[in-house]
Design a protein around this motif. Sequence first.
Motif, PDB file in Angstrom:
ATOM      1  N   ILE A 196      -2.409   4.477 -14.315  1.00 48.32           N
ATOM      2  CA  ILE A 196      -1.134   4.114 -14.946  1.00 48.32           C
ATOM      3  C   ILE A 196      -0.632   2.754 -14.464  1.00 48.32           C
ATOM      4  O   ILE A 196       0.508   2.385 -14.701  1.00 48.32           O
ATOM      5  CB  ILE A 196      -0.059   5.202 -14.744  1.00 48.32           C
ATOM      6  N   GLY A 197      -1.526   2.011 -13.770  1.00 44.30           N
ATOM      7  CA  GLY A 197      -1.252   0.603 -13.518  1.00 44.30           C
ATOM      8  C   GLY A 197      -0.715   0.216 -12.168  1.00 44.30           C
ATOM      9  O   GLY A 197      -0.180  -0.889 -12.010  1.00 44.30           O
ATOM     10  N   TYR A 198      -0.902   1.067 -11.131  1.00 42.76           N
ATOM     11  CA  TYR A 198      -0.378   0.744  -9.797  1.00 42.76           C
ATOM     12  C   TYR A 198      -1.499   0.453  -8.798  1.00 42.76           C
ATOM     13  O   TYR A 198      -2.611   0.972  -8.921  1.00 42.76           O
ATOM     14  CB  TYR A 198       0.483   1.887  -9.268  1.00 42.76           C
ATOM     15  N   ASP A 199      -1.175  -0.367  -7.812  1.00 50.11           N
ATOM     16  CA  ASP A 199      -2.101  -0.708  -6.736  1.00 50.11           C
ATOM     17  C   ASP A 199      -2.104   0.441  -5.722  1.00 50.11           C
ATOM     18  O   ASP A 199      -1.180   0.594  -4.919  1.00 50.11           O
ATOM     19  CB  ASP A 199      -1.653  -2.004  -6.069  1.00 50.11           C
ATOM     20  N   ALA A 200      -3.163   1.247  -5.744  1.00 52.76           N
ATOM     21  CA  ALA A 200      -3.210   2.473  -4.944  1.00 52.76           C
ATOM     22  C   ALA A 200      -3.388   2.225  -3.448  1.00 52.76           C
ATOM     23  O   ALA A 200      -3.244   3.152  -2.651  1.00 52.76           O
ATOM     24  CB  ALA A 200      -4.340   3.373  -5.453  1.00 52.76           C
ATOM     25  N   SER A 201      -3.685   0.994  -3.046  1.00 50.37           N
ATOM     26  CA  SER A 201      -3.820   0.728  -1.612  1.00 50.37           C
ATOM     27  C   SER A 201      -2.494   0.979  -0.888  1.00 50.37           C
ATOM     28  O   SER A 201      -2.460   1.243   0.315  1.00 50.37           O
ATOM     29  CB  SER A 201      -4.281  -0.711  -1.366  1.00 50.37           C
ATOM     30  N   ASN A 202      -1.394   0.915  -1.621  1.00 53.06           N
ATOM     31  CA  ASN A 202      -0.080   1.165  -1.025  1.00 53.06           C
ATOM     32  C   ASN A 202       0.097   2.614  -0.607  1.00 53.06           C
ATOM     33  O   ASN A 202       0.914   2.911   0.270  1.00 53.06           O
ATOM     34  CB  ASN A 202       1.018   0.756  -2.007  1.00 53.06           C
ATOM     35  N   MET A 203      -0.647   3.515  -1.223  1.00 50.49           N
ATOM     36  CA  MET A 203      -0.618   4.917  -0.816  1.00 50.49           C
ATOM     37  C   MET A 203      -1.091   5.046   0.622  1.00 50.49           C
ATOM     38  O   MET A 203      -0.508   5.790   1.429  1.00 50.49           O
ATOM     39  CB  MET A 203      -1.502   5.741  -1.757  1.00 50.49           C
ATOM     40  N   ALA A 204      -2.130   4.313   0.988  1.00 51.80           N
ATOM     41  CA  ALA A 204      -2.632   4.326   2.365  1.00 51.80           C
ATOM     42  C   ALA A 204      -1.594   3.745   3.318  1.00 51.80           C
ATOM     43  O   ALA A 204      -1.408   4.251   4.425  1.00 51.80           O
ATOM     44  CB  ALA A 204      -3.942   3.538   2.447  1.00 51.80           C
ATOM     45  N   ASP A 205      -0.902   2.698   2.898  1.00 50.24           N
ATOM     46  CA  ASP A 205       0.147   2.111   3.737  1.00 50.24           C
ATOM     47  C   ASP A 205       1.238   3.126   4.039  1.00 50.24           C
ATOM     48  O   ASP A 205       1.796   3.156   5.147  1.00 50.24           O
ATOM     49  CB  ASP A 205       0.760   0.887   3.049  1.00 50.24           C
ATOM     50  N   PHE A 206       1.539   3.969   3.068  1.00 50.50           N
ATOM     51  CA  PHE A 206       2.596   4.952   3.279  1.00 50.50           C
ATOM     52  C   PHE A 206       2.191   5.991   4.323  1.00 50.50           C
ATOM     53  O   PHE A 206       3.042   6.523   5.039  1.00 50.50           O
ATOM     54  CB  PHE A 206       2.971   5.633   1.968  1.00 50.50           C
ATOM     55  N   PHE A 207       0.903   6.298   4.424  1.00 45.59           N
ATOM     56  CA  PHE A 207       0.445   7.217   5.476  1.00 45.59           C
ATOM     57  C   PHE A 207       0.820   6.676   6.859  1.00 45.59           C
ATOM     58  O   PHE A 207       1.134   7.442   7.772  1.00 45.59           O
ATOM     59  CB  PHE A 207      -1.065   7.432   5.395  1.00 45.59           C
TER      60      PHE A 207
END
Length: 480
Positions: A196-207
């Motif tokens: 849906i168009g988001y940079d998923a690397s930010n999910m790891a940053d949130f961890f």
Amino acid sequence: MNSPIFSTLRTGALLLLLAPLAGSSSVTNWAGRLPENRPTQGPKPDPAVIAQFGLYNNAALQKLIDAKGKQMTAVSDRPGNYGFTIVDSPVINAFATPDGHVYFTRGIMAHFNNEAQFAGVLGHELGHITARHGKKQQTRSTIAGIGMILGSVIAPRVMQSVGGIAQQAVGLGMLKYGRDDENEADDLGVKYSTKIGYDASNMADFFQTLSRTEAQSGSSIPTFLSTHPNSADRYTRVKGLASRARQSTGGRPLAVNRDQYLRAIEGLNYGEDPRQGFVEGSVFYHPDLKFRFPIPSGWKSQNSPEQFQMQEPNGKALLVFLGAGNGTLDAAAQSLAKSIGLQSANAQKTTINGFPAMVIEGDQTASDQNSTPAHVLAQLIQDGQSVYAFVGLAASGSFSTYAPQFQQAAQGYARLTEASKLNRQPERIRIKTATSSTTLASALAANGIPSKRYEELAILNGMKTNDQLSKGMLYKVVGK
């Protein structure tokens, strides 16, 4: 206790609250009722979850989670009529129930720093549903879980009839998945958020934000990490997944949307909301409903939208304060006695601290041959149009030990008149703009944040205290 729900609780709601949990939609039986192909609960939040947390009324954020959830559902591996809800809890958590519903707390919404982080976690939770992890997981029995928190002395029926909210809280704590399921949900979170168009690397940053929060708090309060087992290589693994997902887009730009997200959470409640009740100096205060009462010395307590529970430290007695409707004392007493299965109960009208009151005492009917019925003291107080009840329970053999504490709590019930308590307000997220190039610590100091909270606010911003803010950069502070 969420005041709108609590203050308007009618007999029907009271019966639902006190009914045996086996007959309700509890967290611990969600896995057992998952359908073969389609979710049953879908877009409607489960009443058990709302009873535990309460809804968070923020139309803009609810619109955001609905919109992104629907986008992800459309590109998911198992499209369905799923639901997405923000609940009113300061705990940093998100969870998905097998019936097809995803819940985010306002606490986790406060700690996201861009839409990409939000979308990655949303995709992770939706992944648990689409991969049907809930049906595969094995949960421990509800009663066994209750024993860990409230002790095993009181009969199971007591826990079913009055401790329902506590059972639901334990159930959420059991909603855990193994490493394989977590890895698969991470895979799907990256996949869906990228689609849906988001940079998923930010999910790891949130961890990393979550790990820092857990380390700083040193608390046993359930968080995202306690219900989502973490591993040392999870950050690296998700970064790798995100990198491969980016390559698969053919160079299409992927969004982060930091400023857009931060502006959306302006004014979000942060931390505990004292308007829903708070404990201070062994006294429970409720500013919105304007009452106060003492908590037995040394007892543990838990506040929820429907009731306030007090527990003897070793689990040998339980005292629950709850709303008993807006009718007469007689009607409220009859409903309460019936709901908790009192037999041969003695009822007496009296006054408690100047309020019209009704006191009921009796034994609870044994639920089976192996259970020992609890002895119950229910003290109902008429305060204006509302009736409130203190329900104290203990094993018959030890009841006399705890009866004085049950009575003292009720006798201490009084109208709240102290302005400092009545006017207590929650902290809220405030979005500021850096007026020059500066460090985060300096920006926090300029906004009157005490130095002892610098690390807390740095985590909230997903930054270090010595990180540089450029002129015009948005950042979070907290204030009234």
